[in-house]
Scaffold this motif. Structure first.
Motif, short mmCIF file in Angstrom:
data_model
loop_
_atom_site.label_atom_id
_atom_site.label_comp_id
_atom_site.label_asym_id
_atom_site.label_seq_id
_atom_site.Cartn_x
_atom_site.Cartn_y
_atom_site.Cartn_z
N GLY A 390 9.65 6.74 12.39
CA GLY A 390 9.08 5.49 12.73
C GLY A 390 9.07 4.78 11.67
N ASN A 391 9.63 3.52 11.74
CA ASN A 391 9.60 2.47 10.67
C ASN A 391 8.08 1.69 10.96
N PHE A 392 7.15 2.18 10.63
CA PHE A 392 6.05 1.61 10.47
C PHE A 392 5.13 1.45 9.29
N PRO A 393 4.53 0.38 9.15
CA PRO A 393 3.67 0.52 8.05
C PRO A 393 2.52 1.51 8.06
N LEU A 394 2.20 2.15 6.96
CA LEU A 394 1.05 3.07 7.16
C LEU A 394 -0.36 2.72 6.54
N THR A 400 -2.81 7.19 9.32
CA THR A 400 -2.27 6.95 10.52
C THR A 400 -1.70 5.66 10.50
N VAL A 401 -0.92 5.43 11.45
CA VAL A 401 -0.17 4.26 11.68
C VAL A 401 -1.30 3.25 12.27
N ALA A 402 -1.45 2.13 11.77
CA ALA A 402 -2.31 1.22 12.34
C ALA A 402 -1.94 0.85 13.58
N SER A 403 -2.91 1.01 14.58
CA SER A 403 -2.68 0.81 16.24
C SER A 403 -1.84 -0.58 16.33
N THR A 404 -2.19 -1.46 15.63
CA THR A 404 -1.87 -2.93 15.89
C THR A 404 -0.47 -3.21 15.18
N SER A 405 0.14 -2.52 14.44
CA SER A 405 1.40 -2.68 13.37
C SER A 405 2.65 -2.66 14.55
N ALA A 406 3.33 -3.67 13.96
CA ALA A 406 4.51 -3.89 14.62
C ALA A 406 5.51 -3.13 13.71
N PRO A 407 6.62 -2.58 14.12
CA PRO A 407 7.71 -2.07 13.39
C PRO A 407 8.06 -2.97 12.43
N LEU A 408 8.57 -2.35 11.20
CA LEU A 408 8.80 -3.19 10.07
C LEU A 408 10.40 -3.77 10.25
N ALA A 412 12.27 -5.66 5.67
CA ALA A 412 11.10 -5.04 5.03
C ALA A 412 11.35 -3.64 4.68
N ILE A 413 12.18 -2.98 5.42
CA ILE A 413 12.56 -1.42 5.22
C ILE A 413 13.17 -1.39 3.97
N LEU A 414 14.31 -2.09 3.80
CA LEU A 414 15.04 -2.33 2.59
C LEU A 414 14.24 -2.50 1.38
N GLN A 415 13.25 -3.32 1.27
CA GLN A 415 12.43 -3.77 0.26
C GLN A 415 11.76 -2.53 0.11
N GLU A 416 11.03 -1.67 1.12
CA GLU A 416 10.29 -0.62 0.97
C GLU A 416 11.27 0.46 0.37
N ILE A 417 12.39 0.77 0.73
CA ILE A 417 13.21 2.06 0.17
C ILE A 417 13.72 1.56 -1.45
N ASN A 418 13.83 0.31 -1.82
CA ASN A 418 14.07 -0.10 -3.17
C ASN A 418 13.02 -0.35 -3.77
N ARG A 419 11.82 -0.25 -3.59
CA ARG A 419 10.71 -0.46 -4.23
C ARG A 419 10.53 0.13 -5.39
N GLU A 420 9.91 -0.27 -6.63
CA GLU A 420 9.45 0.89 -7.50
C GLU A 420 8.25 1.31 -7.27
N VAL A 421 8.17 2.70 -7.42
CA VAL A 421 7.01 3.67 -7.12
C VAL A 421 6.31 3.66 -8.21
N PRO A 422 5.27 3.21 -8.05
CA PRO A 422 3.91 3.12 -9.36
C PRO A 422 3.89 4.72 -9.90
N GLN A 461 11.04 10.09 15.55
CA GLN A 461 11.39 8.71 15.62
C GLN A 461 12.44 8.26 14.64
N ASP A 462 13.27 7.30 14.78
CA ASP A 462 14.06 6.84 13.86
C ASP A 462 13.28 6.33 12.55
N ASP A 463 13.74 6.89 11.46
CA ASP A 463 13.34 6.71 10.09
C ASP A 463 14.50 6.22 9.20
#
Length: 554
Positions: A390-394, A400-408, A412-422, A461-463
């Motif tokens: 599932g492509n949801f923010p955590l 857990t997935v926030a109950s009110t979250s909409a899918p990214l 936003a997904i591409l930004q997440e995939i390409n972000r620099e992990v601290p 779910q698709d990720d």
């Protein structure tokens, strides 16, 4: 007349003492215990232990009752036996658990005993046995969460520098703090016990949805050697089975954990987080971890410990909110002894084999070191994991997935995939420490010599994240990978500054735009061999400084 009565009772007491000495059994009723759950029986139980010890050893017998007690002190050659149907019930008065001087330092380094129901120090050949219950009465105590020391919330069992220890068959219920803690002990057997000490039991709710936590680790080994843990069921409010080291010069070593079923409001089976000395020659096998809020299997060094020769095999996991597998070398460097030297951390020679799991949370599994301090020689084989996807923010705090979250969104997904992990060098180590990782399966960084063999990764779910990302890895062997992706997955696999890698016998389960993205100018020596890539529209793309010539297909 009174003289003769006195002599009669004196003779009678001698007969009782001789009978107990002959049989080796000290019945606490005969020493004044009431067993009514209301009268304090501490003195009677302690008298039985003292007499048993002085006579050379035997069994202190609790049966047919509920025995209310404060701290009791177990001594050499004594077995505390709690019969089926009997309960050793902790007092609700915190003053019945005195803190007294000790030869050995506590969690904070102070030379005190802390608070606990059953304590032993420098004892030999001691045991707690029976099918009865030891009730710590944890609901009746209050205090800060992090409280293994002076909070006023007692543990149930705490043994220090003891040898030839057995804890068998008993149920440890409702502790006020760590359920059982064994420090600097040797030659131990913990077998067939049940731990039932879990506040906030509903794993689908936030961790402290009902009441505040009590730091109720199910079983803690601190710098212990030659330990067998087997056939246990542990349901705990904090880490279920946890190996720790407080002293830079001590170690947890020669330990087996087998045939255990655990569930936890923190991690399941864990090395850490307190990691000062060493952890070596540890085998974990044939265990089930389920309904666990943080990680199923955690192996780490963050306070300077040397960790090596760790074997984990035949594990099933289910409904894990954090990571199924978390391996971490960090540099939090917290001391647990005054003026203690922090060692240089080492994490190497780790093998994890035959792990199957479903309903694994969305953060991703990880194997991570630090720049210039790599995890070395890791084998992950026969791993079969299904993630919730599932492509949801955590929400990191709730896992857990926030109950009110909409899918990214796709952006936003591409930004997440390409972000620099601290790097998070000093952060508390757990699977969620980096947030939602750019890979849904495994994120591997700062590692030397790692093998992934027969690994299957998929999601419910698709990720859209890659299945695997390797960054700053030297010596990668990837064999027999089967991984799921989507039409929006940028690349099923991503290698960043990876050197000397072989990818063979691997395939996407479903169609993906790209099988492998190679990035970074330090990438070199990457070989593709006998992969089945009919589900990949493109095989390889070199980008972000990488040269396509570094990839050779055989």
């Amino acid at each position: 007349m009174y003289k003769y009565l006195f002599l009669f009772f004196l003779m009678l007491s001698g007969v009782v003492a001789r009978a107990q000495h002959t049989t080796g059994v000290w019945d606490v009723y005969q020493l004044g215990a009431k067993g009514d759950g209301k009268t304090m029986d501490t003195q009677a139980i302690q008298s039985a232990i003292d007499q048993c010890h002085q006579a050379g050893g035997g069994k202190v017998y609790l049966h047919n009752g509920t025995f209310l007690s404060g701290t009791i002190y177990l001594k050499s050659n004594v077995t505390l036996y709690v019969e089926a149907g009997a309960t050793l019930l902790g007092s609700a008065n915190v003053d019945d658990y005195p803190i007294i001087p000790s030869k050995y330092p506590s969690y904070t380094g102070e030379l005190v005993t802390n608070k606990m129901l059953i304590y032993a120090e420098d004892a030999r050949a001691i045991s707690i046995q029976g099918r009865g219950t030891i009730d710590g009465r944890g609901d009746d105590f209050d205090g800060p969460y992090l409280s293994p020391s002076f909070s006023g919330r007692p543990r149930i069992i705490h043994f220090r520098n003891c040898e030839n220890v057995q804890v068998r068959d008993v149920t440890l219920y409702n502790s006020g703090s760590w359920v059982q803690s064994y420090q600097s002990c040797k030659n131990m057997l913990i077998d067939g016990i049940t731990v039932d000490s879990r506040e906030n039991k509903d794993i689908e709710k936030p961790r402290y949805a009902t009441v505040r936590g009590r730091n109720t680790d199910g079983l803690d080994l601190v710098d212990c050697e030659r330990v067998r843990i087997s056939n246990c069921f542990i349901n705990s409010g904090d880490d279920a089975i946890c190996l720790k080291s407080f002293s830079p010069g001590e170690a947890c070593r020669d330990i087996t954990i087998t045939n255990c079923i655990v569930s936890s409001n923190a991690s399941g089976i864990k090395i850490g987080t307190e990691t000062s000395g060493a952890f070596e020659d540890i085998t974990i096998q044939n265990c089930v971890v389920y309904d666990t809020r943080v990680d199923a299997i955690s192996i780490m060094t963050v306070d300077g410990a040397r960790v090596e020769r760790i074997n984990v095999s035949n594990i099933t996991v289910r409904n894990i909110k954090g990571a199924a597998i978390f391996i971490r070398l960090g540099a939090r460097n917290r001391p647990y002894r005054k003026d203690a030297k922090i060692n240089a951390p080492i994490l190497r020679d780790v093998r994890v084999d035959n792990v199957q799991g479903t309903r694994i949370g969305g953060f991703g599994c990880s194997v991570t070191g630090l720049p210039g301090m790599k995890v070395e020689n890791v084998v992950l084989s026969r791993i079969n994991l299904e993630f919730t996807g599932g492509n949801f923010p955590l929400d990191v705090d709730k896992s857990t997935v926030a109950s009110t979250s909409a899918p990214l969104t796709q952006a936003a997904i591409l930004q997440e995939i390409n972000r620099e992990v601290p790097e998070n060098v000093k952060a508390y180590p757990r699977g969620e420490m980096f947030g939602r990782l750019p890979a849904y399966g495994f994120y591997i960084r700062h590692v030397k010599n790692i093998t992934l063999d027969q690994v299957q990764l998929r999601f419910a779910q698709d990720d859209h994240r890659p299945a695997l990302i390797c960054d700053d890895v030297e010596g990668l062997e990837l064999s027999g990978l089967q991984a799921q992706g989507t039409s929006a997955t940028p690349a099923l696999l991503r290698l960043v500054n990876v050197q000397n890698a072989v990818i063979s016998g691997s395939r996407p389960i479903f169609e993906v735009p790209l099988f492998l993205s190679v990035q970074g100018k330090e990438s070199k020596g990457i070989v593709l061999q006998n992969n089945v890539l009919k589900n990949a529209k493109q095989k390889v793309v070199a980008e972000k400084g990488a040269q396509k010539s570094v990839v050779v297909e055989l």
